[in-house]
Design a protein around this motif. Structure first.
Motif, PDB file in Angstrom:
ATOM      1  N   MET A  34       0.846  -1.188   0.000  1.00 44.39           N
ATOM      2  CA  MET A  34       0.000   0.000   0.000  1.00 44.39           C
ATOM      3  C   MET A  34       0.885   1.244   0.000  1.00 44.39           C
ATOM      4  O   MET A  34       1.998   1.222   0.535  1.00 44.39           O
ATOM      5  CB  MET A  34      -0.932  -0.006   1.203  1.00 44.39           C
ATOM      6  N   SER A  35       0.370   2.302  -0.587  1.00 46.65           N
ATOM      7  CA  SER A  35       1.219   3.473  -0.804  1.00 46.65           C
ATOM      8  C   SER A  35       0.424   4.762  -0.782  1.00 46.65           C
ATOM      9  O   SER A  35      -0.810   4.750  -0.843  1.00 46.65           O
ATOM     10  CB  SER A  35       1.926   3.344  -2.157  1.00 46.65           C
ATOM     11  N   TRP A  36       1.161   5.868  -0.686  1.00 51.47           N
ATOM     12  CA  TRP A  36       0.597   7.203  -0.815  1.00 51.47           C
ATOM     13  C   TRP A  36       1.294   7.920  -1.965  1.00 51.47           C
ATOM     14  O   TRP A  36       2.518   7.858  -2.093  1.00 51.47           O
ATOM     15  CB  TRP A  36       0.791   8.013   0.457  1.00 51.47           C
ATOM     16  N   PHE A  37       0.497   8.607  -2.767  1.00 52.25           N
ATOM     17  CA  PHE A  37       0.985   9.483  -3.811  1.00 52.25           C
ATOM     18  C   PHE A  37       0.384  10.868  -3.595  1.00 52.25           C
ATOM     19  O   PHE A  37      -0.594  11.020  -2.857  1.00 52.25           O
ATOM     20  CB  PHE A  37       0.566   8.967  -5.199  1.00 52.25           C
ATOM     21  N   ARG A  38       0.944  11.854  -4.244  1.00 52.42           N
ATOM     22  CA  ARG A  38       0.366  13.197  -4.191  1.00 52.42           C
ATOM     23  C   ARG A  38       0.569  13.901  -5.514  1.00 52.42           C
ATOM     24  O   ARG A  38       1.492  13.588  -6.271  1.00 52.42           O
ATOM     25  CB  ARG A  38       0.980  14.027  -3.059  1.00 52.42           C
ATOM     26  N   GLN A  39      -0.309  14.849  -5.786  1.00 52.73           N
ATOM     27  CA  GLN A  39      -0.191  15.654  -6.990  1.00 52.73           C
ATOM     28  C   GLN A  39      -0.624  17.081  -6.693  1.00 52.73           C
ATOM     29  O   GLN A  39      -1.766  17.322  -6.285  1.00 52.73           O
ATOM     30  CB  GLN A  39      -1.031  15.083  -8.132  1.00 52.73           C
ATOM     31  N   ALA A  40       0.312  17.989  -6.885  1.00 48.92           N
ATOM     32  CA  ALA A  40       0.027  19.406  -6.731  1.00 48.92           C
ATOM     33  C   ALA A  40      -0.422  19.979  -8.068  1.00 48.92           C
ATOM     34  O   ALA A  40      -0.057  19.443  -9.125  1.00 48.92           O
ATOM     35  CB  ALA A  40       1.272  20.136  -6.231  1.00 48.92           C
ATOM     36  N   PRO A  41      -1.192  21.053  -8.053  1.00 42.45           N
ATOM     37  CA  PRO A  41      -1.649  21.657  -9.313  1.00 42.45           C
ATOM     38  C   PRO A  41      -0.478  22.004 -10.219  1.00 42.45           C
ATOM     39  O   PRO A  41       0.497  22.629  -9.788  1.00 42.45           O
ATOM     40  CB  PRO A  41      -2.383  22.917  -8.844  1.00 42.45           C
ATOM     41  N   GLY A  42      -0.562  21.564 -11.456  1.00 41.85           N
ATOM     42  CA  GLY A  42       0.466  21.881 -12.428  1.00 41.85           C
ATOM     43  C   GLY A  42       1.721  21.059 -12.317  1.00 41.85           C
ATOM     44  O   GLY A  42       2.690  21.294 -13.050  1.00 41.85           O
ATOM     45  N   LYS A  43       1.728  20.081 -11.417  1.00 42.66           N
ATOM     46  CA  LYS A  43       2.914  19.251 -11.230  1.00 42.66           C
ATOM     47  C   LYS A  43       2.590  17.793 -11.484  1.00 42.66           C
ATOM     48  O   LYS A  43       1.441  17.372 -11.449  1.00 42.66           O
ATOM     49  CB  LYS A  43       3.475  19.435  -9.823  1.00 42.66           C
ATOM     50  N   GLU A  44       3.636  17.017 -11.704  1.00 47.40           N
ATOM     51  CA  GLU A  44       3.454  15.585 -11.916  1.00 47.40           C
ATOM     52  C   GLU A  44       3.126  14.892 -10.584  1.00 47.40           C
ATOM     53  O   GLU A  44       3.507  15.359  -9.511  1.00 47.40           O
ATOM     54  CB  GLU A  44       4.715  14.964 -12.517  1.00 47.40           C
ATOM     55  N   ARG A  45       2.444  13.773 -10.705  1.00 51.24           N
ATOM     56  CA  ARG A  45       2.131  12.992  -9.519  1.00 51.24           C
ATOM     57  C   ARG A  45       3.420  12.411  -8.947  1.00 51.24           C
ATOM     58  O   ARG A  45       4.279  11.936  -9.687  1.00 51.24           O
ATOM     59  CB  ARG A  45       1.132  11.904  -9.862  1.00 51.24           C
ATOM     60  N   GLU A  46       3.530  12.430  -7.625  1.00 49.01           N
ATOM     61  CA  GLU A  46       4.758  12.017  -6.945  1.00 49.01           C
ATOM     62  C   GLU A  46       4.463  10.910  -5.935  1.00 49.01           C
ATOM     63  O   GLU A  46       3.497  11.012  -5.166  1.00 49.01           O
ATOM     64  CB  GLU A  46       5.356  13.224  -6.218  1.00 49.01           C
ATOM     65  N   GLY A  47       5.285   9.879  -5.930  1.00 50.95           N
ATOM     66  CA  GLY A  47       5.172   8.862  -4.906  1.00 50.95           C
ATOM     67  C   GLY A  47       5.698   9.398  -3.592  1.00 50.95           C
ATOM     68  O   GLY A  47       6.764  10.004  -3.553  1.00 50.95           O
ATOM     69  N   VAL A  48       4.946   9.192  -2.517  1.00 50.24           N
ATOM     70  CA  VAL A  48       5.311   9.731  -1.209  1.00 50.24           C
ATOM     71  C   VAL A  48       5.904   8.648  -0.318  1.00 50.24           C
ATOM     72  O   VAL A  48       6.978   8.826   0.264  1.00 50.24           O
ATOM     73  CB  VAL A  48       4.082  10.364  -0.531  1.00 50.24           C
ATOM     74  N   ALA A  49       5.205   7.521  -0.197  1.00 42.63           N
ATOM     75  CA  ALA A  49       5.663   6.450   0.686  1.00 42.63           C
ATOM     76  C   ALA A  49       4.934   5.166   0.333  1.00 42.63           C
ATOM     77  O   ALA A  49       3.819   5.195  -0.185  1.00 42.63           O
ATOM     78  CB  ALA A  49       5.417   6.811   2.143  1.00 42.63           C
ATOM     79  N   SER A  50       5.581   4.051   0.641  1.00 45.34           N
ATOM     80  CA  SER A  50       4.941   2.755   0.441  1.00 45.34           C
ATOM     81  C   SER A  50       5.313   1.827   1.578  1.00 45.34           C
ATOM     82  O   SER A  50       6.357   2.005   2.229  1.00 45.34           O
ATOM     83  CB  SER A  50       5.334   2.140  -0.893  1.00 45.34           C
ATOM     84  N   SER A  51       4.463   0.822   1.790  1.00 50.02           N
ATOM     85  CA  SER A  51       4.686  -0.153   2.855  1.00 50.02           C
ATOM     86  C   SER A  51       4.357  -1.544   2.340  1.00 50.02           C
ATOM     87  O   SER A  51       3.252  -1.794   1.867  1.00 50.02           O
ATOM     88  CB  SER A  51       3.807   0.180   4.053  1.00 50.02           C
ATOM     89  N   ASP A  52       5.344  -2.436   2.423  1.00 51.75           N
ATOM     90  CA  ASP A  52       5.146  -3.827   2.021  1.00 51.75           C
ATOM     91  C   ASP A  52       4.285  -4.573   3.022  1.00 51.75           C
ATOM     92  O   ASP A  52       4.041  -4.089   4.130  1.00 51.75           O
ATOM     93  CB  ASP A  52       6.502  -4.546   1.962  1.00 51.75           C
ATOM     94  N   SER A  53       3.901  -5.764   2.646  1.00 54.21           N
ATOM     95  CA  SER A  53       3.129  -6.595   3.570  1.00 54.21           C
ATOM     96  C   SER A  53       3.956  -6.990   4.784  1.00 54.21           C
ATOM     97  O   SER A  53       3.407  -7.255   5.854  1.00 54.21           O
ATOM     98  CB  SER A  53       2.615  -7.843   2.863  1.00 54.21           C
ATOM     99  N   ASP A  54       5.295  -7.022   4.637  1.00 53.88           N
ATOM    100  CA  ASP A  54       6.137  -7.374   5.777  1.00 53.88           C
ATOM    101  C   ASP A  54       6.622  -6.145   6.531  1.00 53.88           C
ATOM    102  O   ASP A  54       7.472  -6.250   7.412  1.00 53.88           O
ATOM    103  CB  ASP A  54       7.341  -8.206   5.316  1.00 53.88           C
ATOM    104  N   GLY A  55       6.107  -4.965   6.161  1.00 53.13           N
ATOM    105  CA  GLY A  55       6.458  -3.759   6.879  1.00 53.13           C
ATOM    106  C   GLY A  55       7.630  -2.994   6.331  1.00 53.13           C
ATOM    107  O   GLY A  55       8.009  -1.963   6.895  1.00 53.13           O
ATOM    108  N   SER A  56       8.234  -3.450   5.251  1.00 49.01           N
ATOM    109  CA  SER A  56       9.316  -2.693   4.622  1.00 49.01           C
ATOM    110  C   SER A  56       8.756  -1.401   4.049  1.00 49.01           C
ATOM    111  O   SER A  56       7.736  -1.409   3.372  1.00 49.01           O
ATOM    112  CB  SER A  56       9.962  -3.523   3.505  1.00 49.01           C
ATOM    113  N   ILE A  57       9.447  -0.302   4.315  1.00 50.11           N
ATOM    114  CA  ILE A  57       8.911   1.024   3.998  1.00 50.11           C
ATOM    115  C   ILE A  57       9.879   1.806   3.123  1.00 50.11           C
ATOM    116  O   ILE A  57      11.097   1.741   3.313  1.00 50.11           O
ATOM    117  CB  ILE A  57       8.622   1.794   5.305  1.00 50.11           C
TER     118      ILE A  57
END
Length: 124
Positions: A34-57
């Motif tokens: 599972m993960s978080w992404f973000r997109q600001a107006p006029g900017k490309e979408r950016e990956g913020v953080a992700s977490s594996d099923s085993d907790g690797s981040i």
């Protein structure tokens, strides 16, 4: 059908904190990345953080030390604790998932299941 619903966005002054929540449907609760992404107006979408099923981040360099991703695998809920917020953190934040236990690189097209987003606005 996979469903992801984000909440917790809002307006805050620089230096403040927000906690985003992503409620996941039964399908995504276990053994998925599972993960978080973000997109600001006029900017490309950016990956913020992700977490594996085993907790690797993984974190984007821009948020390391300020943001914390966590999961409650029993509830099927993903969180993003955002501290020391900056105006440049203002964006629409999206929860996304892929049905693999190990997370791929934080690229939007690698995460086929996405929520509708929650907006974060940070004022200076």
């Amino acid at each position: 059908q996979v469903r992801l619903v984000e909440s917790g966005g809002g307006s805050v002054q620089a230096g403040g904190s927000l906690r985003l929540t992503c409620e996941a449907s039964e399908y995504t609760r276990n053994h998925v990345c599972m993960s978080w992404f973000r997109q600001a107006p006029g900017k490309e979408r950016e990956g913020v953080a992700s977490s594996d099923s085993d907790g690797s981040i993984t974190y984007a360099d821009s948020v390391k030390g300020r943001f914390t991703i966590s999961k409650d695998n029993i509830k099927g809920t993903l969180y993003l604790q955002m501290n020391m917020l900056k105006p440049e953190d203002s964006a629409m934040y999206y929860c996304a998932t892929v049905s693999t236990s190990t997370c791929p690189d934080l690229e939007w097209n690698r995460f086929p299941f996405r929520g509708q987003g929650t907006r974060v606005t940070v004022s200076s």
